[in-house]
Write an enzyme that holds these catalytic residues in place. Structure first.
Site, short mmCIF file in Angstrom:
data_model
loop_
_atom_site.label_atom_id
_atom_site.label_comp_id
_atom_site.label_asym_id
_atom_site.label_seq_id
_atom_site.Cartn_x
_atom_site.Cartn_y
_atom_site.Cartn_z
N GLY A 88 -85.49 147.22 7.42
CA GLY A 88 -85.62 147.11 5.95
C GLY A 88 -85.40 145.67 5.52
N ARG A 93 -90.51 148.87 10.49
CA ARG A 93 -89.53 149.60 11.31
C ARG A 93 -90.16 150.00 12.65
NH1 ARG A 93 -85.02 150.37 8.38
NH2 ARG A 93 -85.17 150.67 6.12
N ASP A 122 -79.03 147.10 13.21
CA ASP A 122 -78.77 147.68 14.55
C ASP A 122 -80.04 148.12 15.27
OD1 ASP A 122 -79.05 149.62 12.61
OD2 ASP A 122 -77.49 150.94 13.39
N THR A 153 -78.40 143.28 6.97
CA THR A 153 -78.57 144.60 6.33
C THR A 153 -77.74 144.66 5.06
OG1 THR A 153 -78.13 146.98 6.42
CG2 THR A 153 -76.82 145.63 7.90
N ILE A 154 -78.33 145.25 4.03
CA ILE A 154 -77.54 145.44 2.80
C ILE A 154 -76.43 146.45 3.06
CG2 ILE A 154 -79.43 144.88 1.21
CD1 ILE A 154 -79.54 147.95 0.57
N ASP A 155 -76.58 147.28 4.11
CA ASP A 155 -75.62 148.36 4.36
C ASP A 155 -74.26 147.85 4.88
OD1 ASP A 155 -77.79 149.92 3.74
OD2 ASP A 155 -78.22 150.50 5.81
N ASP A 160 -73.23 147.57 7.86
CA ASP A 160 -72.69 148.52 8.84
C ASP A 160 -72.80 148.05 10.28
OD1 ASP A 160 -75.41 148.69 9.04
OD2 ASP A 160 -75.53 150.87 8.99
N ARG A 171 -70.85 161.01 -21.86
CA ARG A 171 -71.51 161.62 -20.70
C ARG A 171 -70.83 161.27 -19.39
NH1 ARG A 171 -77.66 160.19 -22.52
NH2 ARG A 171 -78.12 162.20 -23.47
N ARG A 209 -77.03 154.10 3.80
CA ARG A 209 -77.23 154.99 4.96
C ARG A 209 -75.93 155.71 5.35
NH1 ARG A 209 -81.68 152.72 8.51
NH2 ARG A 209 -83.04 154.14 7.39
N GLU A 250 -75.67 157.26 -0.84
CA GLU A 250 -76.79 158.17 -0.52
C GLU A 250 -76.49 159.07 0.68
OE1 GLU A 250 -80.22 155.80 0.60
OE2 GLU A 250 -79.15 154.88 2.27
N ARG A 298 -75.85 162.71 -16.38
CA ARG A 298 -77.12 162.05 -16.07
C ARG A 298 -77.01 161.30 -14.76
NH1 ARG A 298 -78.40 164.87 -19.76
NH2 ARG A 298 -79.53 164.32 -21.66
N VAL A 328 -84.19 148.67 -5.72
CA VAL A 328 -83.78 147.56 -6.60
C VAL A 328 -82.65 146.78 -5.92
CG1 VAL A 328 -82.62 147.07 -8.82
CG2 VAL A 328 -84.45 148.76 -8.71
N GLN A 329 -81.83 147.51 -5.15
CA GLN A 329 -80.68 146.87 -4.46
C GLN A 329 -81.12 145.90 -3.38
OE1 GLN A 329 -77.53 150.33 -3.76
NE2 GLN A 329 -79.59 151.10 -4.05
N ARG A 330 -82.37 146.05 -2.92
CA ARG A 330 -82.84 145.21 -1.81
C ARG A 330 -83.78 144.11 -2.26
NH1 ARG A 330 -84.71 149.42 2.59
NH2 ARG A 330 -86.61 148.20 2.47
O1 F6P Z 1 -80.89 150.01 5.89
C1 F6P Z 1 -81.21 149.56 4.62
C2 F6P Z 1 -81.67 150.69 3.76
O2 F6P Z 1 -81.95 150.17 2.47
C3 F6P Z 1 -80.72 151.89 3.68
O3 F6P Z 1 -79.65 151.67 2.80
C4 F6P Z 1 -81.67 152.97 3.23
O4 F6P Z 1 -81.21 154.24 3.59
C5 F6P Z 1 -82.93 152.63 3.95
O5 F6P Z 1 -82.87 151.25 4.26
C6 F6P Z 1 -84.20 152.90 3.19
O6 F6P Z 1 -85.26 152.62 4.01
P1 F6P Z 1 -86.77 152.49 3.54
O7 F6P Z 1 -86.92 151.18 2.82
O8 F6P Z 1 -87.54 152.53 4.81
O9 F6P Z 1 -87.05 153.65 2.63
#
Ligand code: F6P
Length: 359
Positions: free
Chosen positions: A10, A72, A103, A125-127, A129, A162, A171, A222, A272, A279-281
């Site tokens: 990603g 990927r 990874d 990775t934004i994760d 991890d 709300r 992930r 998520e 809600r 957007v986070q990426r």
């Molecule tokens: O590993 C980065 C990540 O943004 C995860 O947080 C997310 O689950 C996944 O990639 C989403 O992948 P894709 O862009 O293939 O939908």
């Protein structure tokens, strides 16, 4: 030296800053020559590349995405995939390869290293991890974006009495949820590492409202595992569909909607959802990520010239060091106790005792 570079997995804010730092130091200090392989490992499988020089990396520092594009693709899943990658490297007379990825990408780098390829990894990775490093680049930007979103959601939640459920990426790791939840002042933070009980989530919110607050913010990763079972440990992550990518990952997503429905049912508070998603990426990296990515890029090209192959540039304390790729991919780095303790200190005791940090 002739050096290949690729970006896999990603995308992530800061990829271009790494590429720029590698090429600039390589050209200015080592008289290297660079080839950029396109779309991750697909570029090596299908021999898709572009020359990389000082002019091609001009102006890319603040740009999100990656000028090399990404995918990927997993060569280990294709017939003769790794051998085809090696043949492409030989055809281009590449003496060292810098693989920028998480990874999955780095596990392929390790397999190529075991077959004799001179590879250096950079942790992306934004994760956040990846093991072996304190922080991956891209994480800080994602946390800033999520925190800003939580701030914005606060005012509208407050105006309407709300509950707002904000779903963030990450992930199987709750780093983005924890950091943005703490920084954004969330009332409940739910992460994959710790099973939660939806009844307790609802009870926490009800009690908070009974104490005179009329809105609540829930941040959910998520990958947090949802369960209506009496034992929350039986929960499972919510997936978009049953499909998996070439590295065996399911697409996560949808927990916010389920959680919101369950909270509303139990509390009668209007609820809600906001799913921040990609957007986070996207977009420009934060100053911290530009700096970290630059340091990783410089570290990686120095490692190439020190023959530190089969290793990854890593941040330990405030130093860039070299760690074996094998260690980095051995396991996922999940949220640590220190971060959990910060959340426990700041959140409602009921929440922390029975959900966020309770087992
Ligand atoms: O590993 C980065 C990540 O943004 C995860 O947080 C997310 O689950 C996944 O990639 C989403 O992948 P894709 O862009 O293939 O939908």
């Amino acid at each position: 030296m002739k050096v290949g570079i690729l970006t896999g997995g990603g995308d992530c804010p800061g990829l271009n800053a790494v590429i720029r730092a590698v090429v600039r130091k390589g050209c200015f200090h080592y008289e290297d020559e660079f080839v950029g392989f396109l779309e991750g490992w697909r570029g090596l499988l299908e021999d898709k590349s572009m020359p990389l020089d000082l002019s091609s990396v001009g102006g890319i520092l603040p740009r999100g995405g990656t000028i090399l594009r990404t995918s990927r693709t997993n060569p280990a899943k294709k017939a003769d995939g790794l051998e085809r990658c090696i043949a492409t490297l030989k055809r281009h007379k590449i003496e060292a390869l810098i693989a920028i990825g998480g990874d999955d990408t780095l596990s392929v780098a390790q397999q190529l290293h075991e077959k004799g390829v001179s590879v250096v990894g950079v942790p992306k990775t934004i994760d956040n991890d990846l093991a072996g490093t304190d922080f991956t680049f891209g994480f800080d930007t994602a946390v800033n974006i999520a925190t800003e979103a939580i701030d914005r959601v606060h005012t509208t939640a407050e105006a309407h009495n709300r509950v707002m459920v904000v779903e963030v990426m990450g992930r199987d790791a709750g780093w983005i949820a924890m950091y943005s939840g703490i920084a954004g002042g969330a009332d409940v933070i739910l992460i994959p590492e710790i099973p939660f009980d939806v009844d307790k989530v609802a009870e926490t919110i009800r009690l908070r409202h009974a104490r005179g607050r009329y809105f609540s913010i829930v941040v959910v990763a998520e990958g947090a595992k949802f369960s209506t079972d009496v034992d929350p440990k039986h929960g499972a992550p919510i997936v978009v569909d049953m499909g998996k990518d070439e590295f065996g990952h399911a697409r996560l997503g949808g927990i916010a909607a389920i959680l919101a429905r369950e909270i509303e049912r139990r509390t009668n508070f209007e609820t809600r959802t906001v799913v921040l998603g990609h957007v986070q990426r996207g977009g420009s990296p934060s100053a911290f990520d530009r700096m970290l990515a630059t340091r990783y890029g410089l570290g990686a090209i120095d490692m190439v010239h020190r023959n530190e192959f089969g290793c990854m540039a890593a941040l330990r304390g405030n130093k860039i060091v070299s760690v074996p790729l094998a260690d980095a991919i051995a396991k996922n780095r999940t949220v640590d106790q220190e971060t959990i303790d910060v959340a426990s200190g700041i959140l409602d005791k009921l929440t922390t005792d029975k959900m966020v940090v309770g087992k």
